[in-house]
Design a protein around this motif. Sequence first.
Motif, PDB file in Angstrom:
ATOM      1  N   PRO A 183       9.498  -8.627  10.527  1.00 26.22           N
ATOM      2  CA  PRO A 183       8.046  -7.653  10.969  1.00 26.22           C
ATOM      3  C   PRO A 183       6.816  -8.224  10.277  1.00 26.22           C
ATOM      4  O   PRO A 183       6.888  -8.706   9.295  1.00 26.22           O
ATOM      5  CB  PRO A 183       8.440  -6.416  10.755  1.00 26.22           C
ATOM      6  N   LYS A 184       5.667  -7.775  11.039  1.00 25.35           N
ATOM      7  CA  LYS A 184       4.555  -8.141  10.206  1.00 25.35           C
ATOM      8  C   LYS A 184       4.126  -7.104   9.199  1.00 25.35           C
ATOM      9  O   LYS A 184       3.588  -7.248   8.224  1.00 25.35           O
ATOM     10  CB  LYS A 184       3.359  -7.977  11.436  1.00 25.35           C
ATOM     11  N   ILE A 185       4.614  -5.852   9.501  1.00 26.41           N
ATOM     12  CA  ILE A 185       4.542  -5.036   8.432  1.00 26.41           C
ATOM     13  C   ILE A 185       5.799  -4.033   8.313  1.00 26.41           C
ATOM     14  O   ILE A 185       6.359  -3.678   9.265  1.00 26.41           O
ATOM     15  CB  ILE A 185       3.412  -3.861   8.783  1.00 26.41           C
ATOM     16  N   PHE A 186       6.032  -3.735   7.024  1.00 27.34           N
ATOM     17  CA  PHE A 186       7.257  -2.623   6.745  1.00 27.34           C
ATOM     18  C   PHE A 186       6.789  -1.641   6.476  1.00 27.34           C
ATOM     19  O   PHE A 186       5.568  -1.388   5.790  1.00 27.34           O
ATOM     20  CB  PHE A 186       7.825  -3.260   5.403  1.00 27.34           C
ATOM     21  N   LEU A 187       7.283  -0.422   6.965  1.00 29.78           N
ATOM     22  CA  LEU A 187       6.932   0.961   6.710  1.00 29.78           C
ATOM     23  C   LEU A 187       8.008   1.625   6.242  1.00 29.78           C
ATOM     24  O   LEU A 187       9.360   1.798   6.596  1.00 29.78           O
ATOM     25  CB  LEU A 187       6.641   1.488   8.321  1.00 29.78           C
ATOM     26  N   PHE A 188       7.881   2.251   5.048  1.00 29.90           N
ATOM     27  CA  PHE A 188       8.745   3.116   4.257  1.00 29.90           C
ATOM     28  C   PHE A 188       8.488   4.610   4.230  1.00 29.90           C
ATOM     29  O   PHE A 188       7.438   4.928   3.754  1.00 29.90           O
ATOM     30  CB  PHE A 188       8.896   2.671   2.927  1.00 29.90           C
ATOM     31  N   ASP A 189       9.092   5.461   4.767  1.00 32.84           N
ATOM     32  CA  ASP A 189       8.865   6.674   4.879  1.00 32.84           C
ATOM     33  C   ASP A 189       9.722   7.742   3.714  1.00 32.84           C
ATOM     34  O   ASP A 189      10.961   7.943   4.174  1.00 32.84           O
ATOM     35  CB  ASP A 189       9.154   7.645   6.231  1.00 32.84           C
ATOM     36  N   ALA A 226       0.924  -1.133   0.104  1.00 31.83           N
ATOM     37  CA  ALA A 226      -0.118   0.053   0.080  1.00 31.83           C
ATOM     38  C   ALA A 226       0.707   1.330  -0.049  1.00 31.83           C
ATOM     39  O   ALA A 226       2.035   1.290   0.716  1.00 31.83           O
ATOM     40  CB  ALA A 226      -0.882  -0.027   1.137  1.00 31.83           C
ATOM     41  N   VAL A 227       0.337   2.156  -0.897  1.00 32.50           N
ATOM     42  CA  VAL A 227       1.402   3.354  -0.846  1.00 32.50           C
ATOM     43  C   VAL A 227       0.461   4.646  -0.497  1.00 32.50           C
ATOM     44  O   VAL A 227      -0.792   4.742  -0.934  1.00 32.50           O
ATOM     45  CB  VAL A 227       1.941   3.448  -2.327  1.00 32.50           C
ATOM     46  N   ALA A 241       6.610 -11.550   0.198  1.00 29.75           N
ATOM     47  CA  ALA A 241       5.164 -11.498   0.217  1.00 29.75           C
ATOM     48  C   ALA A 241       4.864 -10.942   1.697  1.00 29.75           C
ATOM     49  O   ALA A 241       3.818 -11.487   2.354  1.00 29.75           O
ATOM     50  CB  ALA A 241       5.009 -13.104   0.266  1.00 29.75           C
ATOM     51  N   ALA A 242       5.284  -9.836   1.996  1.00 27.40           N
ATOM     52  CA  ALA A 242       5.098  -9.077   3.363  1.00 27.40           C
ATOM     53  C   ALA A 242       4.228  -8.109   2.796  1.00 27.40           C
ATOM     54  O   ALA A 242       4.124  -7.621   1.839  1.00 27.40           O
ATOM     55  CB  ALA A 242       6.476  -8.790   3.977  1.00 27.40           C
ATOM     56  N   SER A 243       3.487  -7.439   4.013  1.00 24.60           N
ATOM     57  CA  SER A 243       2.756  -6.298   4.073  1.00 24.60           C
ATOM     58  C   SER A 243       3.540  -4.957   3.881  1.00 24.60           C
ATOM     59  O   SER A 243       4.521  -5.150   4.895  1.00 24.60           O
ATOM     60  CB  SER A 243       1.594  -6.265   5.169  1.00 24.60           C
ATOM     61  N   MET A 244       3.718  -4.186   3.013  1.00 21.70           N
ATOM     62  CA  MET A 244       4.475  -2.996   3.160  1.00 21.70           C
ATOM     63  C   MET A 244       3.612  -1.580   3.155  1.00 21.70           C
ATOM     64  O   MET A 244       2.406  -1.670   2.136  1.00 21.70           O
ATOM     65  CB  MET A 244       5.373  -2.979   1.905  1.00 21.70           C
ATOM     66  N   ILE A 245       3.750  -0.661   3.567  1.00 21.18           N
ATOM     67  CA  ILE A 245       3.191   0.493   3.641  1.00 21.18           C
ATOM     68  C   ILE A 245       4.314   1.736   3.256  1.00 21.18           C
ATOM     69  O   ILE A 245       5.348   1.489   3.853  1.00 21.18           O
ATOM     70  CB  ILE A 245       2.663   1.117   4.909  1.00 21.18           C
ATOM     71  N   TYR A 246       4.012   2.360   2.000  1.00 19.54           N
ATOM     72  CA  TYR A 246       5.280   3.229   1.580  1.00 19.54           C
ATOM     73  C   TYR A 246       4.617   4.454   1.434  1.00 19.54           C
ATOM     74  O   TYR A 246       3.541   4.778   0.824  1.00 19.54           O
ATOM     75  CB  TYR A 246       5.547   2.339   0.236  1.00 19.54           C
ATOM     76  N   VAL A 247       5.313   5.331   2.050  1.00 21.77           N
ATOM     77  CA  VAL A 247       4.839   6.956   1.815  1.00 21.77           C
ATOM     78  C   VAL A 247       5.566   7.644   0.793  1.00 21.77           C
ATOM     79  O   VAL A 247       6.914   7.639   1.010  1.00 21.77           O
ATOM     80  CB  VAL A 247       4.994   7.698   3.376  1.00 21.77           C
ATOM     81  N   THR A 248       4.879   8.398   0.021  1.00 22.81           N
ATOM     82  CA  THR A 248       5.904   9.113  -1.072  1.00 22.81           C
ATOM     83  C   THR A 248       4.965  10.449  -1.536  1.00 22.81           C
ATOM     84  O   THR A 248       3.642  10.213  -1.353  1.00 22.81           O
ATOM     85  CB  THR A 248       6.267   8.243  -2.126  1.00 22.81           C
ATOM     86  N   HIS A 249       5.521  11.128  -2.075  1.00 21.54           N
ATOM     87  CA  HIS A 249       4.837  12.389  -2.846  1.00 21.54           C
ATOM     88  C   HIS A 249       4.932  12.294  -4.110  1.00 21.54           C
ATOM     89  O   HIS A 249       4.334  12.973  -4.859  1.00 21.54           O
ATOM     90  CB  HIS A 249       5.224  14.010  -2.321  1.00 21.54           C
ATOM     91  N   ASP A 250       5.514  11.359  -4.576  1.00 21.77           N
ATOM     92  CA  ASP A 250       5.987  10.916  -5.976  1.00 21.77           C
ATOM     93  C   ASP A 250       4.937  10.169  -6.460  1.00 21.77           C
ATOM     94  O   ASP A 250       4.919   8.890  -6.249  1.00 21.77           O
ATOM     95  CB  ASP A 250       7.350  10.424  -6.313  1.00 21.77           C
ATOM     96  N   GLN A 251       4.204  10.517  -7.539  1.00 24.29           N
ATOM     97  CA  GLN A 251       2.918   9.579  -7.762  1.00 24.29           C
ATOM     98  C   GLN A 251       3.452   8.486  -8.835  1.00 24.29           C
ATOM     99  O   GLN A 251       2.921   7.463  -8.880  1.00 24.29           O
ATOM    100  CB  GLN A 251       1.790  10.449  -8.792  1.00 24.29           C
TER     101      GLN A 251
END
Length: 331
Positions: free
Chosen positions: A152-158, A32-33, A184-194
């Motif tokens: 981890p259960k979830i990776f978070l990328f800022d 998810a982004v 095959a992990a859950s990842m959440i990724y934050v970006t301003h780059d569409q």
Amino acid sequence: MTALTLTNVNKSFGKIHVLKDINIQIEEGEFAVFVGPSGCGKSTLLRVIAGLEDASSGEIQIGEDVVNLTPPSKRGIAMVFQSYALYPHLNVRKNMSLALKQEKQPKDVIEQRVAEASRMLDLEDYLDRYPSELSGGQRQRVAIGRAIVRHPKIFLFDEPLSNLDAALRMNTRIEIAGLHSQLAASMIYVTHDQTEAMTLADKIVVLRDGRVEQVGSPMELYNNPANQFVAGFLGSPAMNFFPAGVVGEGGNLTIGVRPEDLRLADDGALSVTVNHVEKLGGDTNVIAHAGDQRITARLFGQHDIAAGQQLQFGYDSARAYRFDDAGHRVR
């Protein structure tokens, strides 16, 4: 199984209401982004998920556990920061293993996980080097490896690629996508780059002013934006917007047409004057104006067009978007 559920999450700093009734569900193994302009609240939302900031209200659930009162180290998450956050006095091996040592993991487990992560990230030849001896891309891979070893259960990328040049951003983006496939992990990724959002995500969450504007797959949001903000934010070059009257349509509507949907036509509805031409080889971007309206057309192939030239563009009305005065999609 659901990896993360946010229910009516709010965050305020004093009188400043930063996150407003956030409701999001991320599935197990999903990438998810969170995307949006600067100041929209996406990094604050990531920090609330991580436990680095407390939610003012609402519920944060990781797996089956509500974690609002759970400290960051117990939430089963690992975070990769924009700044890498490596310890300069530790070599790559020790940077990657430090969290496991703090968790008092057995030595053989630590060695196995570091070896596994270094193979995935092509860091095996750099384990004895210090951060100052690495390139920016290598440092970011070490930061990612430090997250991987924790399982981890979830990776978070800022915004992890913001400090890299264009070529490294593309290469590291590909590496992160491959890593998601391998783990095959859950990842959440934050970006301003569409572009990052479109190329990496299974699910995109578009944020504006602390609110969720729309959630969906990249192509769902690209082809069926809920409002003018989402339509204009996703896509490069950005969607064109002009009053319906410019092309002879009635009503107080705003027409949206993507640059690739404009075509040169002698009888086209848009008469424009060319301001600038970007000749990219495979594509040609024409930046022009029709009255006060800026228009960008993306034409396939090479075209002999110059600044100051008068052109006409047409488009398929079935591929145009229409928005009301409030920016809501009407059809």
